[in-house]
Design an enzyme around this catalytic site. Structure first.
Site, PDB file in Angstrom:
ATOM      1  N   LYS A 190      10.395  30.197  -6.506  1.00 48.07           N
ATOM      2  CA  LYS A 190      11.034  31.058  -7.508  1.00 48.07           C
ATOM      3  C   LYS A 190      11.626  30.188  -8.615  1.00 48.07           C
ATOM      4  O   LYS A 190      11.541  30.514  -9.788  1.00 48.07           O
ATOM      5  CB  LYS A 190      12.124  31.938  -6.902  1.00 48.07           C
ATOM      6  CG  LYS A 190      12.652  32.923  -7.949  1.00 48.07           C
ATOM      7  CD  LYS A 190      13.787  33.744  -7.450  1.00 48.07           C
ATOM      8  CE  LYS A 190      15.083  33.014  -7.429  1.00 48.07           C
ATOM      9  NZ  LYS A 190      15.655  32.737  -8.763  1.00 48.07           N
ATOM     10  N   ASP A 191      12.212  29.073  -8.203  1.00 44.28           N
ATOM     11  CA  ASP A 191      12.721  28.091  -9.175  1.00 44.28           C
ATOM     12  C   ASP A 191      11.610  27.074  -9.420  1.00 44.28           C
ATOM     13  O   ASP A 191      11.705  25.914  -9.007  1.00 44.28           O
ATOM     14  CB  ASP A 191      13.994  27.450  -8.634  1.00 44.28           C
ATOM     15  CG  ASP A 191      15.088  28.477  -8.435  1.00 44.28           C
ATOM     16  OD1 ASP A 191      15.505  29.096  -9.423  1.00 44.28           O
ATOM     17  OD2 ASP A 191      15.503  28.691  -7.285  1.00 44.28           O
ATOM     18  N   HIS A 237      16.048  32.128   1.159  1.00 45.98           N
ATOM     19  CA  HIS A 237      16.552  30.877   1.750  1.00 45.98           C
ATOM     20  C   HIS A 237      16.166  30.784   3.224  1.00 45.98           C
ATOM     21  O   HIS A 237      15.764  29.720   3.713  1.00 45.98           O
ATOM     22  CB  HIS A 237      18.085  30.830   1.692  1.00 45.98           C
ATOM     23  CG  HIS A 237      18.672  30.799   0.328  1.00 45.98           C
ATOM     24  ND1 HIS A 237      19.448  31.813  -0.172  1.00 45.98           N
ATOM     25  CD2 HIS A 237      18.624  29.852  -0.643  1.00 45.98           C
ATOM     26  CE1 HIS A 237      19.859  31.505  -1.381  1.00 45.98           C
ATOM     27  NE2 HIS A 237      19.364  30.320  -1.703  1.00 45.98           N
ATOM     28  N   GLN A 253      12.463  23.858 -11.247  1.00 45.64           N
ATOM     29  CA  GLN A 253      13.288  22.999 -10.379  1.00 45.64           C
ATOM     30  C   GLN A 253      12.416  22.271  -9.362  1.00 45.64           C
ATOM     31  O   GLN A 253      12.590  21.065  -9.124  1.00 45.64           O
ATOM     32  CB  GLN A 253      14.323  23.867  -9.659  1.00 45.64           C
ATOM     33  CG  GLN A 253      15.037  23.173  -8.508  1.00 45.64           C
ATOM     34  CD  GLN A 253      16.149  24.011  -7.932  1.00 45.64           C
ATOM     35  OE1 GLN A 253      17.203  24.134  -8.536  1.00 45.64           O
ATOM     36  NE2 GLN A 253      15.949  24.585  -6.756  1.00 45.64           N
TER      37      GLN A 253
HETATM   38  O1  PAF Z   1      18.185  25.994  -5.803  1.00 48.29           O
HETATM   39  C1  PAF Z   1      19.377  25.756  -5.545  1.00 48.29           C
HETATM   40  O2  PAF Z   1      20.035  26.473  -4.800  1.00 48.29           O
HETATM   41  C2  PAF Z   1      20.048  24.548  -6.175  1.00 48.29           C
HETATM   42  O3  PAF Z   1      19.613  24.343  -7.456  1.00 48.29           O
HETATM   43  C3  PAF Z   1      19.914  23.272  -5.314  1.00 48.29           C
HETATM   44  C4  PAF Z   1      18.464  22.844  -5.200  1.00 48.29           C
HETATM   45  C5  PAF Z   1      20.488  23.508  -3.932  1.00 48.29           C
HETATM   46  C6  PAF Z   1      20.682  22.125  -5.969  1.00 48.29           C
HETATM   47  O4  PAF Z   1      22.024  22.415  -6.083  1.00 48.29           O
END
Ligand code: PAF
Length: 286
Positions: free
Chosen positions: A152-153, A40, A156
């Site tokens: 990583k996601d 992050h 998403q």
């Molecule tokens: O990747 C994450 O932490 C979550 O899926 C996100 C993008 C903040 C949405 O809640």
């Protein structure tokens, strides 16, 4: 708390972002669910390097957790998160209570057809709608911005990028590389669930993915051969329970009949309480 403001109200965040743009500043946005790790923080640092101001959002989004998933147990550490994000260059944090984001029943659902049902969507049928809905809301609150998401996601990221384009949000979605521990385990807030033995076993995911990528690099063009190889390496680890191994076209997230072009190899497995995902990219020669 650290020396950056923490706001809870959507109106306050919207006003702040608007003021920044009026002052000619480019707004960076890093959406998270908190329990920040170096992955992050790499997003925050990159946003700080490329934008004038950065908003970190910390919201454990109930919409993206299915029944029986870890919503209640999800790690929460707001004070430490804000301090770490401030050190990495965040200008403000948005940490709304659930009632602020979802004051009543949520009647609107953002569904990105085609990208949401495949891969992890087979195991978590409502997850990506929950992600797309909350990210759409964050984009609407913040307005024009550059938003940073980790690879990583990978699914998403693809869904958020498509959603932002389809709905014409004035947001540029930036994908950032996976951040790994020295032994190769992708950083994840859910790594906190691992016992020491499971933690020692979990780097099998990257070893398996790299073997799959090596097979493709050596000329393997059968998706089943690659996923069988990746899956068998994970299954040989006694502490791992394989959910899925896949190889897909990086843009469509579909498995091609013959491997070609930009590909992504993905794996999902459970280690005790922790369900971990990881992926690597590989491209075949033109
Ligand atoms: O990747 C994450 O932490 C979550 O899926 C996100 C993008 C903040 C949405 O809640």
């Amino acid at each position: 708390m650290a020396g950056i403001p923490v706001v809870e109200r959507t109106a306050d965040l919207g006003t702040w972002a608007q003021e920044q743009r009026c002052a000619g500043r480019l707004v960076g946005l890093v959406p998270t669910m908190g329990a920040l790790h170096d992955g992050h923080l790499s997003l925050v640092s990159r946003a700080a390097a490329e934008c004038d101001v950065v908003v970190l959002t910390v919201f454990v989004n109930p919409l993206q957790f299915g029944p029986g998933e870890d919503l209640a147990a999800y790690p929460r550490a707001l004070e430490a998160d804000v301090e770490a994000a401030a050190r990495s260059g965040a200008s403000i944090a948005f940490a709304p209570p659930v009632e602020e984001m979802f004051p009543g029943e949520v009647a609107t659902n953002v569904h990105v057809a085609g990208l949401s049902e495949v891969l992890d969507g087979r195991f978590r049928p409502t997850h990506f709608d929950g992600v797309a809905t909350v990210v759409a809301k964050l984009f609407a609150i913040v307005g024009a911005a550059r938003a940073y998401f980790g690879e990583k996601d990978f699914q998403q990221l693809a869904i958020v990028r498509r959603m932002a384009g389809d709905l014409s949000f004035p947001v540029e979605v930036v994908g950032c590389p996976v951040v790994r521990a020295r032994d190769g385990l992708a950083l994840s807030s859910r790594n906190a669930y691992l016992t020491p033995e499971e933690r020692a076993a979990a780097p099998v995911l990257l070893r398996a993915l790299r073997s799959g990528a090596s097979a493709v690099a050596a000329g393997e063009r059968s998706p089943a051969a690659v996923t069988d190889l990746v899956g068998s390496i994970v299954e040989a680890e006694p502490l791992a329970a394989l959910d899925a191994a896949d190889v897909v076209d990086a843009a469509t997230l579909r498995t091609p009949a013959v491997l070609a072009g930009e590909l992504r190899i993905l794996v999902a497995a459970r280690f005790g309480r922790a369900r971990l995902i990881d992926n690597v990219g590989i491209s075949t020669p033109p």
